[in-house]
Design a protein around this motif. Structure first.
Motif, PDB file in Angstrom:
ATOM      1  N   ALA A 261       0.848  -1.199   0.000  1.00 52.79           N
ATOM      2  CA  ALA A 261       0.000   0.000   0.000  1.00 52.79           C
ATOM      3  C   ALA A 261       0.882   1.248   0.000  1.00 52.79           C
ATOM      4  CB  ALA A 261      -0.905  -0.010   1.232  1.00 52.79           C
ATOM      5  N   ARG A 262       0.281   2.390  -0.266  1.00 58.53           N
ATOM      6  CA  ARG A 262       1.045   3.632  -0.281  1.00 58.53           C
ATOM      7  C   ARG A 262       1.699   3.891   1.068  1.00 58.53           C
ATOM      8  NH1 ARG A 262       0.146   9.494   0.253  1.00 58.53           N
ATOM      9  NH2 ARG A 262       1.515  10.548  -1.242  1.00 58.53           N
ATOM     10  N   ALA A 263       1.010   3.542   2.148  1.00 59.60           N
ATOM     11  CA  ALA A 263       1.595   3.738   3.479  1.00 59.60           C
ATOM     12  C   ALA A 263       2.864   2.907   3.649  1.00 59.60           C
ATOM     13  CB  ALA A 263       0.573   3.370   4.554  1.00 59.60           C
ATOM     14  N   GLY A 269      10.369   4.145   2.412  1.00 60.54           N
ATOM     15  CA  GLY A 269      11.205   5.178   1.820  1.00 60.54           C
ATOM     16  C   GLY A 269      11.726   6.181   2.819  1.00 60.54           C
ATOM     17  N   LEU A 270      10.931   6.531   3.825  1.00 60.14           N
ATOM     18  CA  LEU A 270      11.345   7.506   4.832  1.00 60.14           C
ATOM     19  C   LEU A 270      11.875   6.835   6.093  1.00 60.14           C
ATOM     20  CD1 LEU A 270       8.477  10.152   4.511  1.00 60.14           C
ATOM     21  CD2 LEU A 270      10.657  10.029   3.292  1.00 60.14           C
ATOM     22  N   GLY A 290       2.780  14.824  -2.984  1.00 57.10           N
ATOM     23  CA  GLY A 290       3.901  14.801  -3.914  1.00 57.10           C
ATOM     24  C   GLY A 290       5.027  13.874  -3.498  1.00 57.10           C
ATOM     25  N   PHE A 291       4.742  12.927  -2.589  1.00 55.15           N
ATOM     26  CA  PHE A 291       5.775  12.000  -2.134  1.00 55.15           C
ATOM     27  C   PHE A 291       6.395  11.250  -3.302  1.00 55.15           C
ATOM     28  CE2 PHE A 291       6.687   7.529  -1.147  1.00 55.15           C
ATOM     29  CZ  PHE A 291       7.690   7.664  -0.219  1.00 55.15           C
ATOM     30  N   GLU A 292       5.576  10.751  -4.198  1.00 52.52           N
ATOM     31  CA  GLU A 292       6.081   9.975  -5.330  1.00 52.52           C
ATOM     32  C   GLU A 292       6.990  10.817  -6.221  1.00 52.52           C
ATOM     33  OE1 GLU A 292       2.760   7.853  -3.589  1.00 52.52           O
ATOM     34  OE2 GLU A 292       3.021   9.938  -4.222  1.00 52.52           O
ATOM     35  N   CYS A 317      15.481   9.530  -0.023  1.00 57.34           N
ATOM     36  CA  CYS A 317      15.101  10.714   0.744  1.00 57.34           C
ATOM     37  C   CYS A 317      16.307  11.391   1.371  1.00 57.34           C
ATOM     38  CB  CYS A 317      14.091  10.350   1.831  1.00 57.34           C
ATOM     39  SG  CYS A 317      14.760   9.289   3.126  1.00 57.34           S
ATOM     40  N   GLY A 318      17.504  11.055   0.939  1.00 54.56           N
ATOM     41  CA  GLY A 318      18.713  11.644   1.507  1.00 54.56           C
ATOM     42  C   GLY A 318      19.346  10.739   2.546  1.00 54.56           C
ATOM     43  N   HIS A 319      18.673  10.506   3.651  1.00 50.86           N
ATOM     44  CA  HIS A 319      19.257   9.628   4.666  1.00 50.86           C
ATOM     45  C   HIS A 319      18.976   8.166   4.387  1.00 50.86           C
ATOM     46  CE1 HIS A 319      15.141   9.952   6.387  1.00 50.86           C
ATOM     47  NE2 HIS A 319      15.371   8.737   6.824  1.00 50.86           N
ATOM     48  N   ALA A 320      18.163   7.854   3.350  1.00 55.51           N
ATOM     49  CA  ALA A 320      17.860   6.460   3.034  1.00 55.51           C
ATOM     50  C   ALA A 320      17.660   6.290   1.533  1.00 55.51           C
ATOM     51  CB  ALA A 320      16.612   5.989   3.782  1.00 55.51           C
TER      52      ALA A 320
END
Length: 543
Positions: A261-263, A269-270, A290-292, A317-320
């Protein structure tokens, strides 16, 4: 503040293959003050040292050079190739400025996450990277697991790479950290264990040193490197560059990634951990708008069947950086030429370069702050040390720019795009501009201060020259024959010489001592707008 552990259920998604690589950049403290290039890696060694230098795979026999090595090498642009691997041949770039050391005593890790259930994962590599002429080291820890629950993976990404707790829960456990981490030897013996529940130790250390205390299991991995503020001491010391969370790369293969799911994508990702309930977002919908577009690299996602390419989604996301694909696809799971091999090598090196850039810039900025904080403008020695430090930092920054700073590292689409995305999220371009301006400001200050001192010296010399010119003209006009001493005894001539020399030297020294006041007086004499009495000092102006 407390955390809720979520147990597994039978209908959760399984991750068939899982890899995680943690990157921990630290700032190395100088071995010797006043020396620009500090070779910290030379202090590693000896019979009791667990670190051994990794031989360059590219110098082995050509018969052992594999396709993976070739694919990894050709993924980068030539100047990045020289940085990562060096260059052979006479008159070339020479060896790579990177030194890599590896410890092989840790074979597995027993991790207890929020659910309280201990699980054992394989420790693939523990490497320590040093960079010539930059006082930064990066610890890289790679772990692997198979057939694990997705929620456990989410919890691991959230908790594992924490060098110290942010807070403690009501039950006394460390917030946002693993409940327990144990490094295990090949025979199962416990080499080190976490102490994040020891709240008093962390509080007392911060109170005494104004610096965070590093958890015991992470401090163990860096030995013989010791925290700069700790009592352990030693020749090699470091201090934290950023906050407690280590950057990470993660690889997940599952039977059907489209089930997520999107969650789940957001939490992966984060790296925010699992939710209390499936399908719940970790943040507000407006925040994730706008996460995608911001974080997902969907160049190969949801491809049509039969197109010949693997369906893979990457989130940065930078740190991951998280890579998710289908387990049944050999192109995605192949360890030699597939995306798993690329993840462990090309993509790892992308992350290493991106985080090295940020760590080096933070280190340089910190050194500027330290140089300023030590400056005492009333102490001549302090000013000299400050000037020396600033010049060294400026020279190091120039060498960093020309040797290590890259805007692009590859012409291959995914590597090029992901490195750009990585750098944008880390803000390295902005940080580079800030450090460059700070270093340039310091350099301009030193230049202007040098010009000011030079101008003052020229002014004093000019005054002395003017005073000396008067005597030169007078003695020249008289022909230097006022006293005919050619026939006099030697002792008399020496006496007359000294009687003339000493007042002359005294007059010159007095001129130098009063040169500023004499210069002001000469400037007043040369001002045509002032009346003669003012020039001669016969009349004082009103105040």
């Amino acid at each position: 503040m407390s955390e809720i552990a979520v147990p597994e259920t039978d209908d959760t998604v399984r991750v068939r293959r899982f890899r995680e690589i943690l990157l921990w950049p630290v700032q190395l403290m100088p071995l010797q003050e006043g020396t620009q290039i500090q070779r910290h890696w030379e202090r590693l060694g000896g019979p009791d040292c667990v670190w051994s230098e990794v031989a360059d795979e590219f110098t082995l026999d050509p018969g052992e050079f594999k396709e993976r090595h070739y694919i990894e090498f050709t993924a980068f642009l030539p100047y990045v190739q020289r940085f990562l691997y060096g260059e052979g041949g006479a008159g070339g770039y020479g060896a790579s400025p990177i030194k890599v050391f590896r410890r092989r005593d840790v074979a597995r890790a027993r991790l207890t996450l929020g659910d309280g259930v201990p699980r054992v994962v394989e420790v693939v590599h523990i490497d320590l990277y040093f960079f010539h002429d930059v006082d930064v080291a990066i610890l890289a820890v790679e772990i692997a697991a198979e057939d694990v629950d997705l929620r456990w993976v989410q919890d691991l990404l959230y908790r594992f790479g924490r060098t110290y707790p942010s807070f403690w829960n009501a039950d006394g456990s460390a917030g946002q950290c693993c409940r327990k981490v144990e490094w295990l030897a090949a025979d199962g013996a416990v080499l080190a264990a976490s102490d994040t529940d020891d709240k008093r130790t962390f509080l007392e250390f911060v109170c005494r040193n104004r610096a965070p205390y590093i958890a015991a299991h992470w401090a163990f991995l860096l030995k013989p490197l010791a925290l700069h503020q700790s009592d352990a001491g030693g020749a090699l010391t470091y201090r934290q560059l950023e906050y407690q969370r280590m950057p990470l790369l993660a690889y997940l293969s599952m039977d059907d990634p489209t089930r997520l799911a999107r969650a789940d994508w957001v939490r992966l990702g984060l790296a925010t951990g699992p939710g209390v309930q499936d399908g719940t977002l970790p943040f507000a919908e407006s925040y994730l708008y706008g996460f995608e577009q911001r974080y997902c690299y969907d160049r190969y996602w949801n491809l049509a069947p039969g197109c010949g390419l693997s369906s893979v989604r990457m989130i940065c996301c930078g740190h991951a950086l998280v890579m998710v694909g289908r387990d049944g696809d050999s192109f995605y799971t192949d360890l030699e030429a597939g995306l798993l091999g690329q993840f462990r090598h090309q993509y790892f090196l992308l992350g290493l370069i991106a985080h090295f850039h940020r760590a080096a810039l933070l280190m340089l900025s910190d050194r500027l702050v330290v140089a300023i904080s030590r400056l005492d403008i009333g102490d001549v020695d302090s000013v000299k040390v400050f000037k020396r430090d600033i010049r060294q930092i400026f020279e190091i920054f120039l060498r960093f720019t020309h040797r290590y700073w890259f805007h692009e590292v590859s012409n291959q689409g995914p590597a090029r795009d992901l490195f750009r995305m990585w750098s944008e999220h880390l803000g390295t371009e902005r940080l580079y501009a800030e450090v460059r301006d700070e270093v340039q400001d310091m350099s301009d200050y030193l230049d202007s201060d040098g010009l000011r001192r030079q101008a003052n010296s020229v002014l004093r010399l000019t005054v002395v020259t003017v005073i000396g010119m008067i005597g030169t003209l007078v003695t020249g006009f008289l022909g230097m024959n006022l006293l005919a001493l050619g026939d006099e005894p030697l002792w008399l001539r020496v006496l007359v010489f000294l009687a003339t020399l000493l007042p002359t030297v005294g007059l010159i020294l007095l001129s130098v001592a009063k040169s500023k006041r004499l210069a002001d007086y000469l400037e007043a004499l040369s001002d045509e707008r002032r009346p003669l009495p003012d020039k001669l000092g016969l009349r004082r102006g009103r105040h």
